[in-house]
Motif scaffolding. Structure first.
Motif, mmCIF file in Angstrom:
data_model
loop_
_atom_site.group_PDB
_atom_site.id
_atom_site.type_symbol
_atom_site.label_atom_id
_atom_site.label_comp_id
_atom_site.label_asym_id
_atom_site.label_seq_id
_atom_site.Cartn_x
_atom_site.Cartn_y
_atom_site.Cartn_z
ATOM 1 N N ASN A 16 0.828 -1.286 -0.265
ATOM 2 C CA ASN A 16 0.015 -0.083 0.042
ATOM 3 C C ASN A 16 0.718 1.306 0.057
ATOM 4 O O ASN A 16 0.347 2.479 -0.043
ATOM 5 N N ILE A 17 2.180 1.244 -0.006
ATOM 6 C CA ILE A 17 3.023 2.306 0.222
ATOM 7 C C ILE A 17 3.085 3.233 -0.978
ATOM 8 O O ILE A 17 3.206 4.503 -0.939
ATOM 9 N N SER A 18 2.965 2.610 -2.123
ATOM 10 C CA SER A 18 3.456 3.217 -3.349
ATOM 11 C C SER A 18 2.425 4.507 -3.533
ATOM 12 O O SER A 18 1.403 4.330 -3.640
ATOM 13 N N GLY A 19 3.003 5.589 -3.786
ATOM 14 C CA GLY A 19 2.351 6.793 -4.025
ATOM 15 C C GLY A 19 1.454 7.352 -3.066
ATOM 16 O O GLY A 19 0.753 8.489 -3.115
ATOM 17 N N CYS A 20 1.573 6.833 -1.793
ATOM 18 C CA CYS A 20 0.745 7.109 -0.740
ATOM 19 C C CYS A 20 1.407 7.972 0.343
ATOM 20 O O CYS A 20 2.315 7.854 0.842
ATOM 21 N N PRO A 21 0.914 9.284 0.609
ATOM 22 C CA PRO A 21 1.339 10.146 1.602
ATOM 23 C C PRO A 21 1.440 9.233 2.961
ATOM 24 O O PRO A 21 0.798 8.716 3.330
ATOM 25 N N PHE A 22 2.759 9.570 3.692
ATOM 26 C CA PHE A 22 2.866 8.889 4.973
ATOM 27 C C PHE A 22 1.906 9.184 6.172
ATOM 28 O O PHE A 22 1.518 8.407 6.724
#
Length: 210
Positions: A16-22
């Protein structure tokens, strides 16, 4: 608080990390697993496992994100805005009025890749075939649908006596039958032969149409 993350946690994070703000990623993670970790903790977790979102990748010593700190903020004005010519590389900049090293003045001549002599007739970089200019100086503008050929086959022989006007139709036939010779008179005879062959071809076609 030291929290032990399982393989399931890390697998979810990787998916789920790709392109997602932290910040958003931390909220989703907390909702998924019932945690309450902060954005910086999420960044740290991702960093420890070599995971990146493609947006913000490093934590600075003060706890902020490298991407956020160095990103061009909306509303900021570039330092060189309104300063024409500022920000380039002065030693190599092209200055107005400066002539490039390969500049050729009007009247210069060159031989192109097809072996024809060209002459520069205007700036910037406008060239014409010299044999056409010479023929026109003697006879006037070249009629539409015609070309100038070299009587002796030598493209560098620009004598007016060596330049022969032919129609495109004549030229096609002369190339087909190799009627352009290394002698002006023979090539002129070739023009006559081309006309005869074209006429014969037309007659045959007319008979075939009947």
């Amino acid at each position: 608080m030291n929290r032990k993350y399982t393989a399931e946690h890390i697998a979810w994070l990787a998916a789920n990390i790709s392109g997602c703000p932290f910040q958003e990623l931390a909220e989703k993670f907390n909702k998924q697993f019932g945690f309450s970790i902060s954005r910086s903790a999420m960044v740290s977790l991702a960093d420890r496992h070599g995971l990146h979102n493609g947006r913000d990748t490093k934590i600075l010593p003060d706890g902020s994100l490298l991407g956020l700190k160095t990103r061009f903020q909306k509303g900021l004005v570039p330092w060189n805005k309104g300063k024409k010519g500022v920000g380039g590389w002065p030693p190599t900049q092209f200055k107005k009025g400066h002539m490039p090293a390969n500049y050729r003045p009007v009247g210069s001549e060159r031989v192109n890749v097809d072996g024809y002599v060209e002459i520069k007739i205007a700036d910037p970089n406008k060239w014409r075939l010299k044999h056409q200019i010479i023929w026109e100086q003697v006879h006037g503008p070249i009629p539409r649908g015609h070309a100038i050929i070299f009587g002796d086959g030598n493209k560098l022989n620009l004598s007016p006596d060596n330049l022969i006007l032919v129609s495109r139709k004549q030229l096609v036939r002369m190339n087909q039958k190799k009627l352009i010779q290394n002698d002006v008179e023979l090539t002129k005879t070739g023009v006559v032969i081309a006309d005869i062959l074209n006429k014969i071809g037309e007659r045959k076609k007319q008979k075939g149409d009947k």
